[in-house]
Design a protein around this motif. Structure first.
Motif, PDB file in Angstrom:
ATOM      1  N   VAL A 129      -0.909   8.394 -10.110  1.00 47.53           N
ATOM      2  CA  VAL A 129      -0.728   9.581 -10.926  1.00 47.53           C
ATOM      3  C   VAL A 129      -1.967  10.429 -10.715  1.00 47.53           C
ATOM      4  N   SER A 130      -1.786  11.728 -10.575  1.00 45.22           N
ATOM      5  CA  SER A 130      -2.939  12.600 -10.371  1.00 45.22           C
ATOM      6  C   SER A 130      -2.958  13.709 -11.422  1.00 45.22           C
ATOM      7  N   THR A 131      -4.138  14.289 -11.601  1.00 48.76           N
ATOM      8  CA  THR A 131      -4.295  15.302 -12.651  1.00 48.76           C
ATOM      9  C   THR A 131      -3.579  16.605 -12.334  1.00 48.76           C
ATOM     10  N   ASP A 132      -2.994  16.744 -11.155  1.00 49.48           N
ATOM     11  CA  ASP A 132      -2.168  17.916 -10.861  1.00 49.48           C
ATOM     12  C   ASP A 132      -0.724  17.696 -11.304  1.00 49.48           C
ATOM     13  N   GLY A 133      -0.449  16.533 -11.931  1.00 48.30           N
ATOM     14  CA  GLY A 133       0.869  16.232 -12.469  1.00 48.30           C
ATOM     15  C   GLY A 133       1.787  15.472 -11.530  1.00 48.30           C
ATOM     16  N   ALA A 134       1.347  15.219 -10.318  1.00 49.70           N
ATOM     17  CA  ALA A 134       2.192  14.515  -9.349  1.00 49.70           C
ATOM     18  C   ALA A 134       2.145  13.002  -9.566  1.00 49.70           C
ATOM     19  N   VAL A 135       3.222  12.336  -9.176  1.00 46.66           N
ATOM     20  CA  VAL A 135       3.311  10.881  -9.202  1.00 46.66           C
ATOM     21  C   VAL A 135       3.789  10.443  -7.821  1.00 46.66           C
ATOM     22  N   HIS A 136       3.057   9.522  -7.222  1.00 51.40           N
ATOM     23  CA  HIS A 136       3.393   9.021  -5.895  1.00 51.40           C
ATOM     24  C   HIS A 136       3.499   7.501  -5.961  1.00 51.40           C
ATOM     25  N   THR A 137       4.331   6.920  -5.102  1.00 49.26           N
ATOM     26  CA  THR A 137       4.356   5.471  -4.919  1.00 49.26           C
ATOM     27  C   THR A 137       4.290   5.190  -3.427  1.00 49.26           C
ATOM     28  N   TRP A 138       3.682   4.064  -3.066  1.00 44.40           N
ATOM     29  CA  TRP A 138       3.625   3.647  -1.671  1.00 44.40           C
ATOM     30  C   TRP A 138       3.471   2.145  -1.607  1.00 44.40           C
ATOM     31  N   ASP A 139       3.879   1.616  -0.478  1.00 48.11           N
ATOM     32  CA  ASP A 139       3.828   0.181  -0.242  1.00 48.11           C
ATOM     33  C   ASP A 139       2.480  -0.154   0.384  1.00 48.11           C
ATOM     34  N   ALA A 140       1.700  -1.011  -0.247  1.00 50.34           N
ATOM     35  CA  ALA A 140       0.334  -1.316   0.188  1.00 50.34           C
ATOM     36  C   ALA A 140       0.249  -2.435   1.222  1.00 50.34           C
ATOM     37  N   ARG A 141       1.371  -2.989   1.635  1.00 45.47           N
ATOM     38  CA  ARG A 141       1.314  -4.045   2.644  1.00 45.47           C
ATOM     39  C   ARG A 141       0.953  -3.449   4.010  1.00 45.47           C
ATOM     40  N   PRO A 142      -0.082  -4.004   4.667  1.00 47.45           N
ATOM     41  CA  PRO A 142      -0.471  -3.479   5.986  1.00 47.45           C
ATOM     42  C   PRO A 142       0.679  -3.436   6.989  1.00 47.45           C
ATOM     43  N   SER A 143       1.602  -4.388   6.928  1.00 48.85           N
ATOM     44  CA  SER A 143       2.741  -4.368   7.853  1.00 48.85           C
ATOM     45  C   SER A 143       3.579  -3.099   7.649  1.00 48.85           C
ATOM     46  N   GLU A 144       3.639  -2.622   6.428  1.00 45.97           N
ATOM     47  CA  GLU A 144       4.366  -1.370   6.147  1.00 45.97           C
ATOM     48  C   GLU A 144       3.612  -0.162   6.680  1.00 45.97           C
ATOM     49  N   TRP A 145       2.272  -0.214   6.655  1.00 39.98           N
ATOM     50  CA  TRP A 145       1.469   0.888   7.218  1.00 39.98           C
ATOM     51  C   TRP A 145       1.742   1.008   8.705  1.00 39.98           C
ATOM     52  N   VAL A 146       1.768  -0.140   9.406  1.00 37.98           N
ATOM     53  CA  VAL A 146       2.009  -0.137  10.849  1.00 37.98           C
ATOM     54  C   VAL A 146       3.408   0.401  11.139  1.00 37.98           C
ATOM     55  N   ALA A 147       4.388  -0.076  10.394  1.00 36.02           N
ATOM     56  CA  ALA A 147       5.764   0.380  10.610  1.00 36.02           C
ATOM     57  C   ALA A 147       5.874   1.890  10.377  1.00 36.02           C
ATOM     58  N   ARG A 148       5.214   2.394   9.362  1.00 34.35           N
ATOM     59  CA  ARG A 148       5.263   3.839   9.084  1.00 34.35           C
ATOM     60  C   ARG A 148       4.577   4.620  10.206  1.00 34.35           C
ATOM     61  N   ALA A 149       3.432   4.134  10.659  1.00 33.16           N
ATOM     62  CA  ALA A 149       2.730   4.821  11.761  1.00 33.16           C
ATOM     63  C   ALA A 149       3.607   4.868  13.002  1.00 33.16           C
ATOM     64  N   CYS A 150       4.306   3.788  13.265  1.00 31.79           N
ATOM     65  CA  CYS A 150       5.206   3.753  14.436  1.00 31.79           C
ATOM     66  C   CYS A 150       6.353   4.741  14.278  1.00 31.79           C
ATOM     67  N   ARG A 151       6.885   4.843  13.061  1.00 36.69           N
ATOM     68  CA  ARG A 151       7.955   5.817  12.823  1.00 36.69           C
ATOM     69  C   ARG A 151       7.440   7.246  13.005  1.00 36.69           C
ATOM     70  N   ILE A 152       6.237   7.517  12.500  1.00 30.69           N
ATOM     71  CA  ILE A 152       5.674   8.864  12.635  1.00 30.69           C
ATOM     72  C   ILE A 152       5.417   9.185  14.102  1.00 30.69           C
ATOM     73  N   ALA A 153       4.896   8.211  14.839  1.00 28.13           N
ATOM     74  CA  ALA A 153       4.623   8.422  16.261  1.00 28.13           C
ATOM     75  C   ALA A 153       5.900   8.397  17.104  1.00 28.13           C
ATOM     76  N   ALA A 154       7.003   8.031  16.478  1.00 27.00           N
ATOM     77  CA  ALA A 154       8.307   7.937  17.134  1.00 27.00           C
ATOM     78  C   ALA A 154       8.269   7.007  18.352  1.00 27.00           C
ATOM     79  N   SER A 155       7.371   6.021  18.280  1.00 31.98           N
ATOM     80  CA  SER A 155       7.274   5.102  19.415  1.00 31.98           C
ATOM     81  C   SER A 155       8.044   3.813  19.179  1.00 31.98           C
ATOM     82  N   GLY A 156       8.336   3.531  17.920  1.00 35.00           N
ATOM     83  CA  GLY A 156       9.059   2.314  17.613  1.00 35.00           C
ATOM     84  C   GLY A 156       8.211   1.059  17.731  1.00 35.00           C
ATOM     85  N   CYS A 157       6.996   1.196  18.266  1.00 33.47           N
ATOM     86  CA  CYS A 157       6.047   0.085  18.442  1.00 33.47           C
ATOM     87  C   CYS A 157       6.779  -1.171  18.826  1.00 33.47           C
TER      88      CYS A 157
END
Length: 157
Positions: A129-157
């Protein structure tokens, strides 16, 4: 408005031995939280520092300046493997709960916006939660970070 003085020492008690002692820390503490098992204490500081102490008050590693401005609050994952720290710089930093090593950072808000992260009971979802009123959620597992980076890079890793 009342602004408490930051803490530069902490009292530690050994309940089995019936002793207590003060220990100086190198951080002007603005927030802190014990790991779920009670064996480590993560401390956030006025100048953006983050410090991990063992239950006796000994630094697991030296403090790291991780935020531009005051850091805190601190929240631990249910298994104690990670903790997150908010800040007044729009960022959230992620830490190894055993070694105190920084694992990464994300910026869910603009600089100058305070963030308040907390681990959800599932142990891997962080709500911010931030003081600008926004609420965010994210998955903190490193395996999810890698999967997301691969999706963004469109490489599929």
């Amino acid at each position: 408005m009342f602004a408490p003085e930051p803490v530069r020492s902490a009292a530690f008690a050994d309940l089995r031995a019936g002793t207590a002692h003060d220990r100086a820390i190198d951080v002007s503490a603005t927030g802190a939280a014990f790991a779920p098992d009670g064996r480590r204490l993560a401390v956030a500081g006025r100048n953006g520092e983050v410090l991990l102490l063992d239950a006796g008050g000994i630094a697991v590693r030296a403090a790291v300046t991780a935020h531009d401005g005051p850091a805190g609050p601190v929240s631990w994952s249910a298994d104690g493997r990670m903790f997150v720290v908010g800040g007044s710089d729009g960022r959230v930093t992620v830490w190894d709960g055993r070694t105190g090593e920084p694992l990464g950072a994300l910026a869910p808000a603009a600089p100058g916006v305070r963030t308040y992260p907390v681990f959800r009971p599932d142990g891997h979802t962080v709500m911010v939660v931030s003081t600008d009123g926004a609420v965010h959620t994210w998955d903190a597992r490193p395996s999810e970070w890698v999967a997301r980076a691969c999706r963004i890079a469109a490489s599929g890793c």
